[in-house]
Design a protein around this motif. Sequence first.
Motif, PDB file in Angstrom:
ATOM      1  N   MET A 294       1.168  -0.861  -0.238  1.00 36.43           N
ATOM      2  CA  MET A 294      -0.372  -0.080  -0.071  1.00 36.43           C
ATOM      3  C   MET A 294       0.414   1.129  -0.177  1.00 36.43           C
ATOM      4  N   ARG A 295       0.159   2.212  -0.618  1.00 26.58           N
ATOM      5  CA  ARG A 295       0.987   2.969  -0.901  1.00 26.58           C
ATOM      6  C   ARG A 295       0.959   4.679   0.941  1.00 26.58           C
ATOM      7  N   LEU A 296       1.936   4.805   0.840  1.00 26.81           N
ATOM      8  CA  LEU A 296       1.983   6.159   1.572  1.00 26.81           C
ATOM      9  C   LEU A 296       1.391   6.389   2.191  1.00 26.81           C
ATOM     10  N   ASP A 297       0.909   7.213   1.705  1.00 26.56           N
ATOM     11  CA  ASP A 297      -0.157   8.703   1.313  1.00 26.56           C
ATOM     12  C   ASP A 297      -1.587   8.457   1.669  1.00 26.56           C
ATOM     13  N   GLN A 298      -1.686   6.628   0.933  1.00 24.12           N
ATOM     14  CA  GLN A 298      -3.087   5.724   1.605  1.00 24.12           C
ATOM     15  C   GLN A 298      -3.195   5.566   3.050  1.00 24.12           C
ATOM     16  N   PHE A 299      -2.057   4.683   3.779  1.00 28.54           N
ATOM     17  CA  PHE A 299      -2.349   4.602   4.586  1.00 28.54           C
ATOM     18  C   PHE A 299      -1.855   5.801   5.472  1.00 28.54           C
ATOM     19  N   LEU A 300      -1.444   6.680   5.644  1.00 27.85           N
ATOM     20  CA  LEU A 300      -2.419   7.917   5.791  1.00 27.85           C
ATOM     21  C   LEU A 300      -3.632   7.813   6.182  1.00 27.85           C
ATOM     22  N   LYS A 301      -4.175   7.826   4.846  1.00 20.60           N
ATOM     23  CA  LYS A 301      -5.330   8.589   5.165  1.00 20.60           C
ATOM     24  C   LYS A 301      -6.420   6.961   5.850  1.00 20.60           C
ATOM     25  N   GLN A 302      -5.868   6.388   5.524  1.00 22.00           N
ATOM     26  CA  GLN A 302      -6.659   4.736   5.492  1.00 22.00           C
ATOM     27  C   GLN A 302      -6.614   4.312   7.336  1.00 22.00           C
ATOM     28  N   SER A 303      -5.243   5.221   8.003  1.00 21.72           N
ATOM     29  CA  SER A 303      -5.221   5.196   9.363  1.00 21.72           C
ATOM     30  C   SER A 303      -6.098   6.475  10.575  1.00 21.72           C
ATOM     31  N   ARG A 304      -6.165   7.396   9.565  1.00 18.45           N
ATOM     32  CA  ARG A 304      -6.214   8.833  10.112  1.00 18.45           C
ATOM     33  C   ARG A 304      -5.830   9.540  10.802  1.00 18.45           C
ATOM     34  N   LEU A 305      -4.428   9.315  10.047  1.00 15.86           N
ATOM     35  CA  LEU A 305      -3.005  10.005  10.811  1.00 15.86           C
ATOM     36  C   LEU A 305      -3.442  10.655  10.773  1.00 15.86           C
ATOM     37  N   ILE A 306      -3.740  10.839   8.993  1.00 21.27           N
ATOM     38  CA  ILE A 306      -4.293  12.760   7.851  1.00 21.27           C
ATOM     39  C   ILE A 306      -5.790  12.660   7.337  1.00 21.27           C
ATOM     40  N   LYS A 307      -6.123  13.696   7.160  1.00 23.33           N
ATOM     41  CA  LYS A 307      -7.386  13.126   7.024  1.00 23.33           C
ATOM     42  C   LYS A 307      -8.258  13.058   5.920  1.00 23.33           C
ATOM     43  N   GLN A 308      -7.165  13.586   4.895  1.00 26.56           N
ATOM     44  CA  GLN A 308      -7.285  13.754   3.798  1.00 26.56           C
ATOM     45  C   GLN A 308      -6.236  13.614   2.542  1.00 26.56           C
ATOM     46  N   ARG A 309      -6.420  12.170   1.427  1.00 22.99           N
ATOM     47  CA  ARG A 309      -5.019  11.630   0.936  1.00 22.99           C
ATOM     48  C   ARG A 309      -4.139  12.530   0.311  1.00 22.99           C
ATOM     49  N   SER A 310      -4.928  13.564  -0.345  1.00 26.15           N
ATOM     50  CA  SER A 310      -4.457  15.118  -1.424  1.00 26.15           C
ATOM     51  C   SER A 310      -3.155  15.610  -0.118  1.00 26.15           C
ATOM     52  N   MET A 311      -4.303  15.407   1.297  1.00 25.43           N
ATOM     53  CA  MET A 311      -2.912  16.533   2.213  1.00 25.43           C
ATOM     54  C   MET A 311      -2.207  15.546   2.498  1.00 25.43           C
ATOM     55  N   ALA A 312      -2.290  14.118   2.785  1.00 26.75           N
ATOM     56  CA  ALA A 312      -1.093  13.484   2.747  1.00 26.75           C
ATOM     57  C   ALA A 312      -0.040  13.249   1.665  1.00 26.75           C
ATOM     58  N   LYS A 313      -0.300  13.387   0.548  1.00 23.35           N
ATOM     59  CA  LYS A 313       0.370  13.648  -0.354  1.00 23.35           C
ATOM     60  C   LYS A 313       1.521  14.781  -0.211  1.00 23.35           C
ATOM     61  N   GLN A 314       0.987  15.796   0.082  1.00 21.65           N
ATOM     62  CA  GLN A 314       1.330  17.388   0.014  1.00 21.65           C
ATOM     63  C   GLN A 314       2.264  17.827   1.452  1.00 21.65           C
ATOM     64  N   ALA A 315       2.012  16.704   2.221  1.00 24.06           N
ATOM     65  CA  ALA A 315       3.501  16.972   3.575  1.00 24.06           C
ATOM     66  C   ALA A 315       4.764  15.624   3.363  1.00 24.06           C
ATOM     67  N   CYS A 316       4.180  14.790   2.209  1.00 21.40           N
ATOM     68  CA  CYS A 316       4.399  13.839   1.851  1.00 21.40           C
ATOM     69  C   CYS A 316       5.706  14.488   0.931  1.00 21.40           C
ATOM     70  N   ASP A 317       5.461  15.108  -0.005  1.00 24.39           N
ATOM     71  CA  ASP A 317       6.266  15.860  -0.975  1.00 24.39           C
ATOM     72  C   ASP A 317       6.873  17.048  -0.407  1.00 24.39           C
ATOM     73  N   GLY A 318       6.376  17.370   1.231  1.00 20.40           N
ATOM     74  CA  GLY A 318       7.172  18.897   0.896  1.00 20.40           C
ATOM     75  C   GLY A 318       8.560  17.964   2.647  1.00 20.40           C
ATOM     76  N   GLY A 319       8.447  16.916   2.813  1.00 19.73           N
ATOM     77  CA  GLY A 319       9.735  16.955   3.147  1.00 19.73           C
ATOM     78  C   GLY A 319       8.775  16.495   4.657  1.00 19.73           C
ATOM     79  N   ARG A 320       7.992  16.596   5.149  1.00 20.83           N
ATOM     80  CA  ARG A 320       7.679  16.334   6.352  1.00 20.83           C
ATOM     81  C   ARG A 320       7.001  15.232   7.435  1.00 20.83           C
TER      82      ARG A 320
END
Length: 88
Positions: free
Chosen positions: A1-27
């Motif tokens: 599973m992709r990291l951004d999908q896992f962050l959304k599925q686990s509800r660590l981050i609310k939206q997949r687009s926000m998870a993608k931005q956080a990953c791309d931003g190096g956070r």
Amino acid sequence: MRLDQFLKQSRLIKQRSMAKQACDGGRISLTGRTARAGTEVRVGDEIILNLRDRFLRVRILEVPSGNVSKDRSRTLYEVLEERDVISF
């Protein structure tokens, strides 16, 4: 599973687009390295979320295959460290 999908599925981050931005931003780091949104996650990997107001380190306990209920989402990871970040 992709990291951004896992962050959304686990509800660590609310939206997949926000998870993608956080990953791309190096956070987001995965097992000690800055991770991209498409990085595959596995059981046992450690994720570090260094967000604006929160620092969170978790270990993946389960990678789901499909949608996950809100109650079950909390069982996908174990919190190793959590703290609020105060910025001035």
